[in-house]
Design a protein around this motif. Structure first.
Motif, PDB file in Angstrom:
ATOM      1  N   ARG A  18       0.849  -1.192   0.000  1.00 42.36           N
ATOM      2  CA  ARG A  18       0.000   0.000   0.000  1.00 42.36           C
ATOM      3  C   ARG A  18       0.889   1.248   0.000  1.00 42.36           C
ATOM      4  NH1 ARG A  18      -5.700   1.649   0.967  1.00 42.36           N
ATOM      5  NH2 ARG A  18      -5.434   3.813   1.555  1.00 42.36           N
ATOM      6  N   SER A  19       0.499   2.266  -0.761  1.00 46.11           N
ATOM      7  CA  SER A  19       1.279   3.499  -0.770  1.00 46.11           C
ATOM      8  C   SER A  19       0.403   4.665  -0.341  1.00 46.11           C
ATOM      9  CB  SER A  19       1.880   3.758  -2.147  1.00 46.11           C
ATOM     10  OG  SER A  19       0.870   3.899  -3.109  1.00 46.11           O
ATOM     11  N   LEU A  20       1.036   5.699   0.205  1.00 43.89           N
ATOM     12  CA  LEU A  20       0.299   6.873   0.637  1.00 43.89           C
ATOM     13  C   LEU A  20       1.166   8.112   0.553  1.00 43.89           C
ATOM     14  CD1 LEU A  20       1.085   7.676   3.918  1.00 43.89           C
ATOM     15  CD2 LEU A  20       0.114   5.408   4.120  1.00 43.89           C
ATOM     16  N   PHE A  21       0.482   9.257   0.407  1.00 48.09           N
ATOM     17  CA  PHE A  21       1.119  10.568   0.398  1.00 48.09           C
ATOM     18  C   PHE A  21       0.972  11.186   1.778  1.00 48.09           C
ATOM     19  CE2 PHE A  21       0.545  10.554  -4.228  1.00 48.09           C
ATOM     20  CZ  PHE A  21       1.700  11.197  -4.649  1.00 48.09           C
ATOM     21  N   MET A  22       1.997  11.931   2.191  1.00 52.15           N
ATOM     22  CA  MET A  22       1.860  12.760   3.383  1.00 52.15           C
ATOM     23  C   MET A  22       2.753  13.989   3.211  1.00 52.15           C
ATOM     24  SD  MET A  22       3.882  10.892   6.530  1.00 52.15           S
ATOM     25  CE  MET A  22       2.849   9.470   6.489  1.00 52.15           C
ATOM     26  N   PRO A  23       2.347  15.104   3.790  1.00 50.16           N
ATOM     27  CA  PRO A  23       3.179  16.306   3.703  1.00 50.16           C
ATOM     28  C   PRO A  23       4.565  16.063   4.305  1.00 50.16           C
ATOM     29  CG  PRO A  23       1.013  16.827   4.577  1.00 50.16           C
ATOM     30  CD  PRO A  23       1.115  15.331   4.515  1.00 50.16           C
ATOM     31  N   ARG A  24       5.579  16.701   3.740  1.00 52.62           N
ATOM     32  CA  ARG A  24       6.962  16.506   4.191  1.00 52.62           C
ATOM     33  C   ARG A  24       7.112  16.808   5.684  1.00 52.62           C
ATOM     34  NH1 ARG A  24      12.284  16.467   1.787  1.00 52.62           N
ATOM     35  NH2 ARG A  24      11.324  16.559  -0.265  1.00 52.62           N
ATOM     36  N   ILE A  25       6.460  17.853   6.177  1.00 54.82           N
ATOM     37  CA  ILE A  25       6.565  18.219   7.595  1.00 54.82           C
ATOM     38  C   ILE A  25       6.027  17.097   8.479  1.00 54.82           C
ATOM     39  CG2 ILE A  25       5.720  19.834   9.347  1.00 54.82           C
ATOM     40  CD1 ILE A  25       5.784  21.979   7.110  1.00 54.82           C
ATOM     41  N   GLU A  26       4.881  16.537   8.096  1.00 55.28           N
ATOM     42  CA  GLU A  26       4.285  15.423   8.852  1.00 55.28           C
ATOM     43  C   GLU A  26       5.183  14.186   8.785  1.00 55.28           C
ATOM     44  OE1 GLU A  26       0.293  12.650   8.582  1.00 55.28           O
ATOM     45  OE2 GLU A  26       0.220  14.671   7.716  1.00 55.28           O
ATOM     46  N   PHE A  27       5.738  13.899   7.603  1.00 57.51           N
ATOM     47  CA  PHE A  27       6.642  12.757   7.430  1.00 57.51           C
ATOM     48  C   PHE A  27       7.857  12.898   8.343  1.00 57.51           C
ATOM     49  CE2 PHE A  27      10.276  10.762   5.257  1.00 57.51           C
ATOM     50  CZ  PHE A  27       9.814   9.458   5.162  1.00 57.51           C
ATOM     51  N   ASN A  28       8.438  14.099   8.399  1.00 56.96           N
ATOM     52  CA  ASN A  28       9.614  14.317   9.245  1.00 56.96           C
ATOM     53  C   ASN A  28       9.308  14.109  10.726  1.00 56.96           C
ATOM     54  OD1 ASN A  28      11.358  14.845   7.133  1.00 56.96           O
ATOM     55  ND2 ASN A  28      11.000  17.043   7.193  1.00 56.96           N
ATOM     56  N   LYS A  29       8.069  14.368  11.136  1.00 60.01           N
ATOM     57  CA  LYS A  29       7.680  14.143  12.524  1.00 60.01           C
ATOM     58  C   LYS A  29       7.457  12.662  12.813  1.00 60.01           C
ATOM     59  CE  LYS A  29       5.433  18.603  13.187  1.00 60.01           C
ATOM     60  NZ  LYS A  29       4.144  19.286  13.358  1.00 60.01           N
ATOM     61  N   LYS A  30       6.963  11.910  11.816  1.00 61.13           N
ATOM     62  CA  LYS A  30       6.574  10.517  12.036  1.00 61.13           C
ATOM     63  C   LYS A  30       7.681   9.510  11.763  1.00 61.13           C
ATOM     64  CE  LYS A  30       1.655  11.143  11.349  1.00 61.13           C
ATOM     65  NZ  LYS A  30       0.457  10.652  10.693  1.00 61.13           N
ATOM     66  N   ILE A  31       8.778   9.942  11.133  1.00 61.85           N
ATOM     67  CA  ILE A  31       9.869   9.015  10.827  1.00 61.85           C
ATOM     68  C   ILE A  31      10.650   8.703  12.103  1.00 61.85           C
ATOM     69  CG2 ILE A  31      11.535  10.811  10.225  1.00 61.85           C
ATOM     70  CD1 ILE A  31      12.518   9.020   7.988  1.00 61.85           C
ATOM     71  N   LYS A  32      11.021   7.453  12.262  1.00 56.05           N
ATOM     72  CA  LYS A  32      11.770   7.031  13.433  1.00 56.05           C
ATOM     73  C   LYS A  32      13.238   6.820  13.087  1.00 56.05           C
ATOM     74  CE  LYS A  32      11.651   3.522  17.077  1.00 56.05           C
ATOM     75  NZ  LYS A  32      10.913   2.348  17.548  1.00 56.05           N
ATOM     76  N   LYS A  33      13.506   6.115  11.979  1.00 57.89           N
ATOM     77  CA  LYS A  33      14.870   5.764  11.633  1.00 57.89           C
ATOM     78  C   LYS A  33      14.976   5.442  10.154  1.00 57.89           C
ATOM     79  CE  LYS A  33      17.391   1.774  12.837  1.00 57.89           C
ATOM     80  NZ  LYS A  33      17.745   0.753  13.811  1.00 57.89           N
ATOM     81  N   ILE A  34      16.124   5.757   9.562  1.00 58.10           N
ATOM     82  CA  ILE A  34      16.424   5.389   8.181  1.00 58.10           C
ATOM     83  C   ILE A  34      17.272   4.124   8.252  1.00 58.10           C
ATOM     84  CG2 ILE A  34      17.552   6.097   6.058  1.00 58.10           C
ATOM     85  CD1 ILE A  34      17.052   9.027   7.068  1.00 58.10           C
ATOM     86  N   ILE A  35      16.786   3.021   7.606  1.00 62.27           N
ATOM     87  CA  ILE A  35      17.519   1.761   7.717  1.00 62.27           C
ATOM     88  C   ILE A  35      18.361   1.446   6.493  1.00 62.27           C
ATOM     89  CG2 ILE A  35      16.017   0.708   9.421  1.00 62.27           C
ATOM     90  CD1 ILE A  35      14.546  -0.739   7.199  1.00 62.27           C
ATOM     91  N   ALA A  36      18.069   2.062   5.353  1.00 58.77           N
ATOM     92  CA  ALA A  36      18.870   1.792   4.148  1.00 58.77           C
ATOM     93  C   ALA A  36      18.764   2.962   3.193  1.00 58.77           C
ATOM     94  CB  ALA A  36      18.393   0.522   3.462  1.00 58.77           C
ATOM     95  N   GLU A  37      19.889   3.299   2.588  1.00 52.07           N
ATOM     96  CA  GLU A  37      19.940   4.339   1.565  1.00 52.07           C
ATOM     97  C   GLU A  37      20.225   3.636   0.245  1.00 52.07           C
ATOM     98  OE1 GLU A  37      19.997   7.820   1.927  1.00 52.07           O
ATOM     99  OE2 GLU A  37      19.659   7.792   4.078  1.00 52.07           O
ATOM    100  N   GLU A  38      19.298   3.741  -0.702  1.00 60.70           N
ATOM    101  CA  GLU A  38      19.515   3.067  -1.975  1.00 60.70           C
ATOM    102  C   GLU A  38      19.954   4.019  -3.071  1.00 60.70           C
ATOM    103  OE1 GLU A  38      16.413   0.476  -3.209  1.00 60.70           O
ATOM    104  OE2 GLU A  38      16.637  -0.785  -1.463  1.00 60.70           O
ATOM    105  N   GLY A  39      19.400   5.202  -3.086  1.00 62.83           N
ATOM    106  CA  GLY A  39      19.767   6.172  -4.124  1.00 62.83           C
ATOM    107  C   GLY A  39      19.319   5.725  -5.501  1.00 62.83           C
ATOM    108  N   ASN A  40      19.648   6.524  -6.522  1.00 64.01           N
ATOM    109  CA  ASN A  40      19.239   6.215  -7.890  1.00 64.01           C
ATOM    110  C   ASN A  40      20.332   5.514  -8.611  1.00 64.01           C
ATOM    111  OD1 ASN A  40      16.871   7.410  -7.256  1.00 64.01           O
ATOM    112  ND2 ASN A  40      17.264   9.315  -8.333  1.00 64.01           N
TER     113      ASN A  40
END
Length: 67
Positions: A45-67
Motif C-alpha cells: 500500500r502506498s500513501l502521500f503525506m506532507p513533508r513536515i508530517e513525514f519528518n515528525k513521524k519518521i523514526k529511523k532510516i535503515i537503508a539508503e539506496e539512491g538512484n
C-alpha cells in the motif's frame, strides 16, 4: 534554518513510529517533493503525506539506496 533535517532520498527504506494496519512499520520512499509518497514493504500500500508530517513521524532510516 533546518534543525531537524533528515537524510533520506528516493529509494530510502525507513521505519515509522506507528505501525501500518498490516503490522509492518517499514516503508520505502518512492516520491519526494512538498509531499512524500511512501510504500509499505509488507502489503504494498502506498500513501502521500506532507513533508513536515513525514519528518515528525519518521523514526529511523535503515537503508539508503539512491538512484
Amino acid at each position: 534554518m533546518e534543525i531537524n533535517k533528515k537524510e533520506y532520498q528516493l529509494g530510502s527504506k525507513v521505519i515509522m513510529k506507528k505501525q501500518h494496519p498490516c503490522g509492518s512499520n517499514e516503508w520505502k520512499v518512492i516520491r519526494l517533493g512538498a509531499d512524500i509518497k511512501i510504500k509499505c514493504l509488507n502489503c504494498g500500500r502506498s500513501l502521500f503525506m506532507p513533508r513536515i508530517e513525514f519528518n515528525k513521524k519518521i523514526k529511523k532510516i535503515i537503508a539508503e539506496e539512491g538512484n
